[in-house]
Design a protein around this motif. Sequence first.
Motif, PDB file in Angstrom:
ATOM      1  N   LYS A   1      41.784  50.847  31.828  1.00  0.00           N
ATOM      2  CA  LYS A   1      41.871  49.713  32.747  1.00  0.00           C
ATOM      3  C   LYS A   1      41.619  48.499  31.872  1.00  0.00           C
ATOM      4  O   LYS A   1      40.654  48.474  31.108  1.00  0.00           O
ATOM      5  CB  LYS A   1      40.804  49.842  33.837  1.00  0.00           C
ATOM      6  CG  LYS A   1      40.568  48.576  34.640  1.00  0.00           C
ATOM      7  CD  LYS A   1      40.012  48.900  36.028  1.00  0.00           C
ATOM      8  CE  LYS A   1      38.655  49.543  36.022  1.00  0.00           C
ATOM      9  NZ  LYS A   1      37.542  48.570  36.044  1.00  0.00           N
TER      10      LYS A   1
ATOM     11  N   ARG B   1      39.486  41.154  32.115  1.00  0.00           N
ATOM     12  CA  ARG B   1      38.944  40.128  31.219  1.00  0.00           C
ATOM     13  C   ARG B   1      37.430  40.295  31.054  1.00  0.00           C
ATOM     14  O   ARG B   1      36.915  40.154  29.960  1.00  0.00           O
ATOM     15  CB  ARG B   1      39.316  38.730  31.739  1.00  0.00           C
ATOM     16  CG  ARG B   1      40.758  38.359  31.380  1.00  0.00           C
ATOM     17  CD  ARG B   1      41.115  36.948  31.801  1.00  0.00           C
ATOM     18  NE  ARG B   1      42.385  36.523  31.219  1.00  0.00           N
ATOM     19  CZ  ARG B   1      43.589  36.934  31.597  1.00  0.00           C
ATOM     20  NH1 ARG B   1      43.713  37.804  32.574  1.00  0.00           N
ATOM     21  NH2 ARG B   1      44.688  36.497  30.994  1.00  0.00           N
ATOM     22  N   GLY B   2      36.719  40.652  32.121  1.00  0.00           N
ATOM     23  CA  GLY B   2      35.280  40.877  31.999  1.00  0.00           C
ATOM     24  C   GLY B   2      34.497  40.000  32.947  1.00  0.00           C
ATOM     25  O   GLY B   2      34.807  38.830  33.119  1.00  0.00           O
ATOM     26  N   ALA B   3      33.470  40.600  33.566  1.00  0.00           N
ATOM     27  CA  ALA B   3      32.781  39.926  34.672  1.00  0.00           C
ATOM     28  C   ALA B   3      31.370  39.448  34.343  1.00  0.00           C
ATOM     29  O   ALA B   3      30.697  38.909  35.211  1.00  0.00           O
ATOM     30  CB  ALA B   3      32.730  40.870  35.872  1.00  0.00           C
TER      31      ALA B   3
ATOM     32  N   THR C   1      40.148  34.580  25.094  1.00  0.00           N
ATOM     33  CA  THR C   1      40.118  35.770  25.967  1.00  0.00           C
ATOM     34  C   THR C   1      41.535  36.105  26.434  1.00  0.00           C
ATOM     35  O   THR C   1      41.946  37.270  26.436  1.00  0.00           O
ATOM     36  CB  THR C   1      39.210  35.519  27.202  1.00  0.00           C
ATOM     37  OG1 THR C   1      37.872  35.334  26.743  1.00  0.00           O
ATOM     38  CG2 THR C   1      39.247  36.677  28.180  1.00  0.00           C
TER      39      THR C   1
ATOM     40  N   THR D   1      43.746  42.518  37.100  1.00  0.00           N
ATOM     41  CA  THR D   1      43.720  41.060  36.909  1.00  0.00           C
ATOM     42  C   THR D   1      44.296  40.312  38.101  1.00  0.00           C
ATOM     43  O   THR D   1      45.159  40.827  38.814  1.00  0.00           O
ATOM     44  CB  THR D   1      44.488  40.656  35.627  1.00  0.00           C
ATOM     45  OG1 THR D   1      44.347  39.248  35.427  1.00  0.00           O
ATOM     46  CG2 THR D   1      45.963  40.995  35.692  1.00  0.00           C
ATOM     47  N   HIS D   2      43.804  39.093  38.267  1.00  0.00           N
ATOM     48  CA  HIS D   2      44.356  38.174  39.270  1.00  0.00           C
ATOM     49  C   HIS D   2      45.117  37.056  38.574  1.00  0.00           C
ATOM     50  O   HIS D   2      45.437  36.045  39.188  1.00  0.00           O
ATOM     51  CB  HIS D   2      43.224  37.566  40.108  1.00  0.00           C
ATOM     52  CG  HIS D   2      42.414  38.603  40.824  1.00  0.00           C
ATOM     53  ND1 HIS D   2      41.071  38.482  41.048  1.00  0.00           N
ATOM     54  CD2 HIS D   2      42.756  39.808  41.355  1.00  0.00           C
ATOM     55  CE1 HIS D   2      40.625  39.545  41.684  1.00  0.00           C
ATOM     56  NE2 HIS D   2      41.634  40.367  41.884  1.00  0.00           N
ATOM     57  N   ASN D   3      45.346  37.230  37.289  1.00  0.00           N
ATOM     58  CA  ASN D   3      46.000  36.183  36.497  1.00  0.00           C
ATOM     59  C   ASN D   3      47.529  36.353  36.583  1.00  0.00           C
ATOM     60  O   ASN D   3      48.072  37.377  36.162  1.00  0.00           O
ATOM     61  CB  ASN D   3      45.507  36.304  35.042  1.00  0.00           C
ATOM     62  CG  ASN D   3      46.069  35.226  34.153  1.00  0.00           C
ATOM     63  OD1 ASN D   3      47.283  35.108  34.004  1.00  0.00           O
ATOM     64  ND2 ASN D   3      45.195  34.446  33.558  1.00  0.00           N
TER      65      ASN D   3
ATOM     66  N   GLN E   1      41.046  29.936  40.518  1.00  0.00           N
ATOM     67  CA  GLN E   1      41.469  31.000  41.439  1.00  0.00           C
ATOM     68  C   GLN E   1      41.175  30.642  42.884  1.00  0.00           C
ATOM     69  O   GLN E   1      41.977  30.900  43.771  1.00  0.00           O
ATOM     70  CB  GLN E   1      40.766  32.306  41.080  1.00  0.00           C
ATOM     71  CG  GLN E   1      41.402  32.995  39.901  1.00  0.00           C
ATOM     72  CD  GLN E   1      40.876  34.414  39.709  1.00  0.00           C
ATOM     73  OE1 GLN E   1      40.218  34.969  40.580  1.00  0.00           O
ATOM     74  NE2 GLN E   1      41.169  34.984  38.575  1.00  0.00           N
TER      75      GLN E   1
HETATM   76  C1  LIG Z   1      40.910  45.849  39.808  1.00  0.00           C
HETATM   77  C2  LIG Z   1      39.841  45.156  39.017  1.00  0.00           C
HETATM   78  C3  LIG Z   1      38.863  45.909  38.373  1.00  0.00           C
HETATM   79  C4  LIG Z   1      37.858  45.265  37.631  1.00  0.00           C
HETATM   80  N1  LIG Z   1      36.945  46.015  36.939  1.00  0.00           N
HETATM   81  C5  LIG Z   1      36.049  45.400  36.120  1.00  0.00           C
HETATM   82  C6  LIG Z   1      35.184  46.145  35.271  1.00  0.00           C
HETATM   83  O1  LIG Z   1      35.192  47.375  35.254  1.00  0.00           O
HETATM   84  N2  LIG Z   1      34.324  45.470  34.459  1.00  0.00           N
HETATM   85  C7  LIG Z   1      34.289  44.085  34.425  1.00  0.00           C
HETATM   86  O2  LIG Z   1      33.520  43.520  33.629  1.00  0.00           O
HETATM   87  N3  LIG Z   1      35.097  43.363  35.228  1.00  0.00           N
HETATM   88  C8  LIG Z   1      35.975  43.972  36.060  1.00  0.00           C
HETATM   89  N4  LIG Z   1      36.810  43.223  36.846  1.00  0.00           N
HETATM   90  C9  LIG Z   1      36.641  41.744  36.912  1.00  0.00           C
HETATM   91  C10 LIG Z   1      37.394  41.071  35.796  1.00  0.00           C
HETATM   92  O3  LIG Z   1      36.758  41.375  34.574  1.00  0.00           O
HETATM   93  C11 LIG Z   1      37.424  39.535  35.911  1.00  0.00           C
HETATM   94  O4  LIG Z   1      36.133  39.030  36.041  1.00  0.00           O
HETATM   95  C12 LIG Z   1      38.230  38.992  37.036  1.00  0.00           C
HETATM   96  O5  LIG Z   1      39.302  39.810  37.357  1.00  0.00           O
HETATM   97  C13 LIG Z   1      38.761  37.595  36.662  1.00  0.00           C
HETATM   98  O6  LIG Z   1      39.676  37.683  35.583  1.00  0.00           O
HETATM   99  P1  LIG Z   1      41.262  37.529  35.800  1.00  0.00           P
HETATM  100  O7  LIG Z   1      41.987  38.169  34.690  1.00  0.00           O
HETATM  101  O8  LIG Z   1      41.567  38.039  37.130  1.00  0.00           O
HETATM  102  O9  LIG Z   1      41.459  35.954  35.914  1.00  0.00           O
HETATM  103  P2  LIG Z   1      41.340  34.671  35.014  1.00  0.00           P
HETATM  104  O10 LIG Z   1      41.007  33.599  35.986  1.00  0.00           O
HETATM  105  O11 LIG Z   1      42.537  34.451  34.172  1.00  0.00           O
HETATM  106  O12 LIG Z   1      40.133  34.881  34.038  1.00  0.00           O
HETATM  107  C14 LIG Z   1      38.799  34.641  34.323  1.00  0.00           C
HETATM  108  C15 LIG Z   1      38.035  35.419  33.282  1.00  0.00           C
HETATM  109  O13 LIG Z   1      38.278  34.865  31.963  1.00  0.00           O
HETATM  110  C16 LIG Z   1      37.115  34.978  31.165  1.00  0.00           C
HETATM  111  N5  LIG Z   1      36.673  33.617  30.819  1.00  0.00           N
HETATM  112  C17 LIG Z   1      36.528  32.554  31.656  1.00  0.00           C
HETATM  113  N6  LIG Z   1      36.070  31.455  30.986  1.00  0.00           N
HETATM  114  C18 LIG Z   1      35.915  31.844  29.695  1.00  0.00           C
HETATM  115  C19 LIG Z   1      35.434  31.168  28.530  1.00  0.00           C
HETATM  116  N7  LIG Z   1      35.048  29.896  28.558  1.00  0.00           N
HETATM  117  N8  LIG Z   1      35.392  31.866  27.367  1.00  0.00           N
HETATM  118  C20 LIG Z   1      35.792  33.169  27.302  1.00  0.00           C
HETATM  119  N9  LIG Z   1      36.248  33.855  28.381  1.00  0.00           N
HETATM  120  C21 LIG Z   1      36.305  33.210  29.566  1.00  0.00           C
HETATM  121  C22 LIG Z   1      36.074  35.694  32.022  1.00  0.00           C
HETATM  122  O14 LIG Z   1      36.187  37.070  31.749  1.00  0.00           O
HETATM  123  C23 LIG Z   1      36.519  35.373  33.447  1.00  0.00           C
HETATM  124  O15 LIG Z   1      36.092  36.349  34.369  1.00  0.00           O
HETATM  125  C24 LIG Z   1      37.828  43.842  37.573  1.00  0.00           C
HETATM  126  C25 LIG Z   1      38.815  43.098  38.214  1.00  0.00           C
HETATM  127  C26 LIG Z   1      39.825  43.724  38.916  1.00  0.00           C
HETATM  128  C27 LIG Z   1      40.861  42.896  39.576  1.00  0.00           C
END
Ligand SMILES: Cc1cc2nc3c(=O)[nH]c(=O)nc-3n(C[C@H](O)[C@H](O)[C@H](O)COP(=O)(O)OP(=O)(O)OC[C@H]3O[C@@H](n4cnc5c(N)ncnc54)[C@H](O)[C@@H]3O)c2cc1C
Length: 391
Positions: free
Chosen positions: A243, A246-248, A273, A297-299, A374
């Motif tokens: 999977k 990006r990381g939470a 990232t 992802t929601h990107n 978002q």
């Molecule tokens: C189905 C699903 C499963 C998931 N499972 C997990 C999991 O197992 N573990 C987990 O940790 N998360 C998980 N997540 C959450 C995910 O990691 C993100 O936090 C969340 O989806 C937002 O990222 P994005 O790609 O959707 O969106 P975007 O809006 O493109 O990206 C936001 C993400 O970018 C990164 N980011 C933001 N600002 C910065 C910065 N200044 N410097 C560096 N990086 C930055 C962070 O990770 C932030 O969450 C999951 C999400 C989904 C949809």
Amino acid sequence: MVQSKIDFSNTEVAFHLKTDAELERAYFLFKMIANEPLVRIGTAATNFALKTHLPVEGLIRATVFDHFCGGVSAEDCMPKIDQMFRSGVYSVLDYSVEGKQEETQFDLILEQMCTLVDFADEKAAMPFAVFKPTAVGRFDIYKKISASIPLSDEELSEWKRIQERFHHICRYGQEKNIAILVDAEESWIQKAADDLLLDMMRTYNKDKVVVYNTLQAYRWDRLDYLKHLHQIAKKEGFKLGFKLVRGAYMEKERERAERKNYSSPICNTKADTDIQFDDCLTYMLNNLDDTSVFLGTHNERSTHLALNLMTQLGVNIDDPRIWFGQLFGMSDHISFNLANAKYNVAKYLPFGPVRDVMPYLIRRAEENTSVAGQTNRELLLIKQEKKRRKT
Ligand SMILES: Cc1cc2nc3c(=O)[nH]c(=O)nc-3n(C[C@H](O)[C@H](O)[C@H](O)COP(=O)(O)OP(=O)(O)OC[C@H]3O[C@@H](n4cnc5c(N)ncnc54)[C@H](O)[C@@H]3O)c2cc1C
């Protein structure tokens, strides 16, 4: 970035399952969540109310809970699972109870996972089951192993029980043909989970992918890690399942690295990232003979990239090695428009007793506050749909 042919701005498709009242509630919720001070005060007040047993569960249930969760039990989620499946969207039931630290609780989760696999086995709408490493073992054990701190005899048997729980779930998934997703957590416990999951992939991913670990692209070392594992998998003859997210836990990661004075494992900027995410995605799609990917992802931009790559590589739209995943209550415009075009899409559908899923709900609120783009996008899309329905 070139957009793919899928139009994510089709709000009629995106929100067709939402009644007018549900749409109004979603609008109200995202408006509140967009307000950072309000989220901070709301979080503190809710925690206080739950601790002091004030009767707030009904209010939470009718608002954030019902928007972001499927119900209090798996059965409770059935109407939502069936409804989404009729629109081509699969569900990943996610028992979102967090922070428990007792052995009895870990065994209960193991039982719960097997019940979920059985449940999924009976329902075409659920091809996956999911769990967190810390749902089946103590945080401190993973932490010690990750830091190479020797375990006491008692801790060693605790670790053995954790390994057995992982095996039990993955073996059961393999027997029932249900893939197992394992979430990634904080970097200081992740090494232990990664090593254990490498063993699971060795054992259960020989012919097809049963076990998926999670790659967090905000960690700058993940593309190298992926390539390293690919070499091992090719040499030993098993497949990789990942999977990709990006990381939470970015704020927590940065705060700890600064406090303990070590170099942060997180990319310096969002752009870094994004590059890491897209590079991991591109690497996996170029190596589909050896890997399966669940894109969490929601990107929109990364999703378009995946769709374009699939076209370039001549991969079928519904290739079983590629899944797109979003969280329930978020980014329906991506999920339902992809499903409408027949791609493989699944929504994480969290469930559990209201007070136990609060950490999950608070993370969603905080994430939507910090990822302001978002929330604004959700608001804009809901507004467009409200307008469309009026005309
Ligand atoms: C189905 C699903 C499963 C998931 N499972 C997990 C999991 O197992 N573990 C987990 O940790 N998360 C998980 N997540 C959450 C995910 O990691 C993100 O936090 C969340 O989806 C937002 O990222 P994005 O790609 O959707 O969106 P975007 O809006 O493109 O990206 C936001 C993400 O970018 C990164 N980011 C933001 N600002 C910065 C910065 N200044 N410097 C560096 N990086 C930055 C962070 O990770 C932030 O969450 C999951 C999400 C989904 C949809």
